[in-house]
Motif scaffolding. Sequence first.
Motif, PDB file in Angstrom:
ATOM      1  N   ASP A  77       0.836  -1.203   0.000  1.00  0.00           N
ATOM      2  CA  ASP A  77       0.000   0.000   0.000  1.00  0.00           C
ATOM      3  C   ASP A  77       0.870   1.252   0.000  1.00  0.00           C
ATOM      4  OD1 ASP A  77      -1.818   2.051   0.422  1.00  0.00           O
ATOM      5  OD2 ASP A  77      -2.521   1.302   2.355  1.00  0.00           O
ATOM      6  N   ARG A  78       0.732   2.057  -1.020  1.00  0.00           N
ATOM      7  CA  ARG A  78       1.542   3.274  -1.156  1.00  0.00           C
ATOM      8  C   ARG A  78       1.277   4.276  -0.034  1.00  0.00           C
ATOM      9  NH1 ARG A  78       1.892   7.703  -5.853  1.00  0.00           N
ATOM     10  NH2 ARG A  78       4.083   8.124  -5.568  1.00  0.00           N
ATOM     11  N   ASN A  79       0.033   4.415   0.379  1.00  0.00           N
ATOM     12  CA  ASN A  79      -0.289   5.358   1.448  1.00  0.00           C
ATOM     13  C   ASN A  79       0.311   4.927   2.788  1.00  0.00           C
ATOM     14  OD1 ASN A  79      -1.747   7.039  -0.254  1.00  0.00           O
ATOM     15  ND2 ASN A  79      -3.659   5.984   0.137  1.00  0.00           N
ATOM     16  N   ALA A  80       0.322   3.636   3.044  1.00  0.00           N
ATOM     17  CA  ALA A  80       0.826   3.120   4.318  1.00  0.00           C
ATOM     18  C   ALA A  80       2.299   3.434   4.507  1.00  0.00           C
ATOM     19  CB  ALA A  80       0.586   1.616   4.410  1.00  0.00           C
ATOM     20  N   ILE A  81       3.048   3.441   3.436  1.00  0.00           N
ATOM     21  CA  ILE A  81       4.481   3.697   3.558  1.00  0.00           C
ATOM     22  C   ILE A  81       4.741   5.122   4.062  1.00  0.00           C
ATOM     23  CG2 ILE A  81       5.147   4.535   1.238  1.00  0.00           C
ATOM     24  CD1 ILE A  81       7.341   2.343   1.307  1.00  0.00           C
ATOM     25  N   PHE A  82       3.961   6.081   3.594  1.00  0.00           N
ATOM     26  CA  PHE A  82       4.138   7.466   4.042  1.00  0.00           C
ATOM     27  C   PHE A  82       3.579   7.665   5.446  1.00  0.00           C
ATOM     28  CE2 PHE A  82       4.123   7.773  -0.626  1.00  0.00           C
ATOM     29  CZ  PHE A  82       5.414   8.223  -0.783  1.00  0.00           C
ATOM     30  N   SER A  83       2.461   7.036   5.734  1.00  0.00           N
ATOM     31  CA  SER A  83       1.877   7.108   7.073  1.00  0.00           C
ATOM     32  C   SER A  83       2.841   6.533   8.110  1.00  0.00           C
ATOM     33  CB  SER A  83       0.547   6.345   7.088  1.00  0.00           C
ATOM     34  OG  SER A  83      -0.012   6.350   8.361  1.00  0.00           O
ATOM     35  N   ASP A  84       3.441   5.397   7.809  1.00  0.00           N
ATOM     36  CA  ASP A  84       4.386   4.779   8.739  1.00  0.00           C
ATOM     37  C   ASP A  84       5.654   5.613   8.891  1.00  0.00           C
ATOM     38  OD1 ASP A  84       2.617   2.739   9.195  1.00  0.00           O
ATOM     39  OD2 ASP A  84       3.777   1.200   8.156  1.00  0.00           O
ATOM     40  N   ALA A  85       6.111   6.228   7.805  1.00  0.00           N
ATOM     41  CA  ALA A  85       7.298   7.089   7.888  1.00  0.00           C
ATOM     42  C   ALA A  85       7.040   8.247   8.852  1.00  0.00           C
ATOM     43  CB  ALA A  85       7.670   7.615   6.503  1.00  0.00           C
ATOM     44  N   ILE A  86       5.875   8.858   8.751  1.00  0.00           N
ATOM     45  CA  ILE A  86       5.523   9.963   9.649  1.00  0.00           C
ATOM     46  C   ILE A  86       5.484   9.487  11.098  1.00  0.00           C
ATOM     47  CG2 ILE A  86       3.648  11.532  10.313  1.00  0.00           C
ATOM     48  CD1 ILE A  86       3.053  11.773   7.243  1.00  0.00           C
ATOM     49  N   LYS A  87       4.879   8.329  11.340  1.00  0.00           N
ATOM     50  CA  LYS A  87       4.815   7.788  12.708  1.00  0.00           C
ATOM     51  C   LYS A  87       6.217   7.542  13.268  1.00  0.00           C
ATOM     52  CE  LYS A  87       0.419   5.494  11.942  1.00  0.00           C
ATOM     53  NZ  LYS A  87      -0.223   4.189  11.657  1.00  0.00           N
ATOM     54  N   LEU A  88       7.094   6.985  12.448  1.00  0.00           N
ATOM     55  CA  LEU A  88       8.460   6.711  12.910  1.00  0.00           C
ATOM     56  C   LEU A  88       9.229   7.997  13.181  1.00  0.00           C
ATOM     57  CD1 LEU A  88       9.288   3.716  10.543  1.00  0.00           C
ATOM     58  CD2 LEU A  88       9.116   3.640  13.047  1.00  0.00           C
ATOM     59  N   PHE A  89       9.108   8.966  12.273  1.00  0.00           N
ATOM     60  CA  PHE A  89       9.786  10.243  12.499  1.00  0.00           C
ATOM     61  C   PHE A  89       9.274  10.912  13.779  1.00  0.00           C
ATOM     62  CE2 PHE A  89      10.731  10.700   7.737  1.00  0.00           C
ATOM     63  CZ  PHE A  89      12.076  10.428   7.898  1.00  0.00           C
ATOM     64  N   ASP A  90       7.970  10.967  13.931  1.00  0.00           N
ATOM     65  CA  ASP A  90       7.394  11.604  15.130  1.00  0.00           C
ATOM     66  C   ASP A  90       7.864  10.914  16.407  1.00  0.00           C
ATOM     67  OD1 ASP A  90       6.106  13.669  13.837  1.00  0.00           O
ATOM     68  OD2 ASP A  90       4.141  12.664  13.815  1.00  0.00           O
ATOM     69  N   ALA A  91       7.856   9.596  16.415  1.00  0.00           N
ATOM     70  CA  ALA A  91       8.287   8.849  17.592  1.00  0.00           C
ATOM     71  C   ALA A  91       9.766   9.139  17.905  1.00  0.00           C
ATOM     72  CB  ALA A  91       8.074   7.363  17.386  1.00  0.00           C
ATOM     73  N   ALA A  92      10.592   9.166  16.886  1.00  0.00           N
ATOM     74  CA  ALA A  92      12.020   9.402  17.100  1.00  0.00           C
ATOM     75  C   ALA A  92      12.311  10.832  17.526  1.00  0.00           C
ATOM     76  CB  ALA A  92      12.793   9.054  15.827  1.00  0.00           C
ATOM     77  N   PHE A  93      11.616  11.800  16.952  1.00  0.00           N
ATOM     78  CA  PHE A  93      11.832  13.195  17.350  1.00  0.00           C
ATOM     79  C   PHE A  93      11.326  13.461  18.759  1.00  0.00           C
ATOM     80  CE2 PHE A  93      12.041  14.340  12.668  1.00  0.00           C
ATOM     81  CZ  PHE A  93      13.390  14.673  12.702  1.00  0.00           C
ATOM     82  N   ASN A  94      10.297  12.730  19.184  1.00  0.00           N
ATOM     83  CA  ASN A  94       9.759  12.913  20.538  1.00  0.00           C
ATOM     84  C   ASN A  94      10.601  12.176  21.558  1.00  0.00           C
ATOM     85  OD1 ASN A  94       7.657  14.590  19.819  1.00  0.00           O
ATOM     86  ND2 ASN A  94       6.304  12.887  19.332  1.00  0.00           N
TER      87      ASN A  94
END
Length: 108
Positions: free
Chosen positions: A91-108
């Motif tokens: 799923d193309r959308n899932a890849i971007f959604s997961d990237a955002i979740k990972l970035f947010d988790a790491a920045f927090n």
Amino acid sequence: AYDLALMSKEALKDPVFCEIVAKTRFSRPKTNKQVAATYLQTNRLIRPGKFYYSKAIGMKTGYHSKAKRTFIGAARFEGRTLIVVLLGYADRNAIFSDAIKLFDAAFN
């Protein structure tokens, strides 16, 4: 994935590379061997829309028959640069959604 992250880390040291992967559109002029062409960035984190991520600084989407949809993304916030490598997505959308979740988790 690890090797792709290492290559991306090195590539991000080159200002020209960073400039290119951050663009949403690139126009290649006509040459003696190729017609002029315009390329649109498929990294949805840097394009306006549902998956726009203000901290994203670019990178590359891809597809391979065995790895399926792939994404290498980079984001910068408060002096930290993070790289995410995602492979094997249908799923193309899932890849971007997961990237955002990972970035947010790491920045927090």
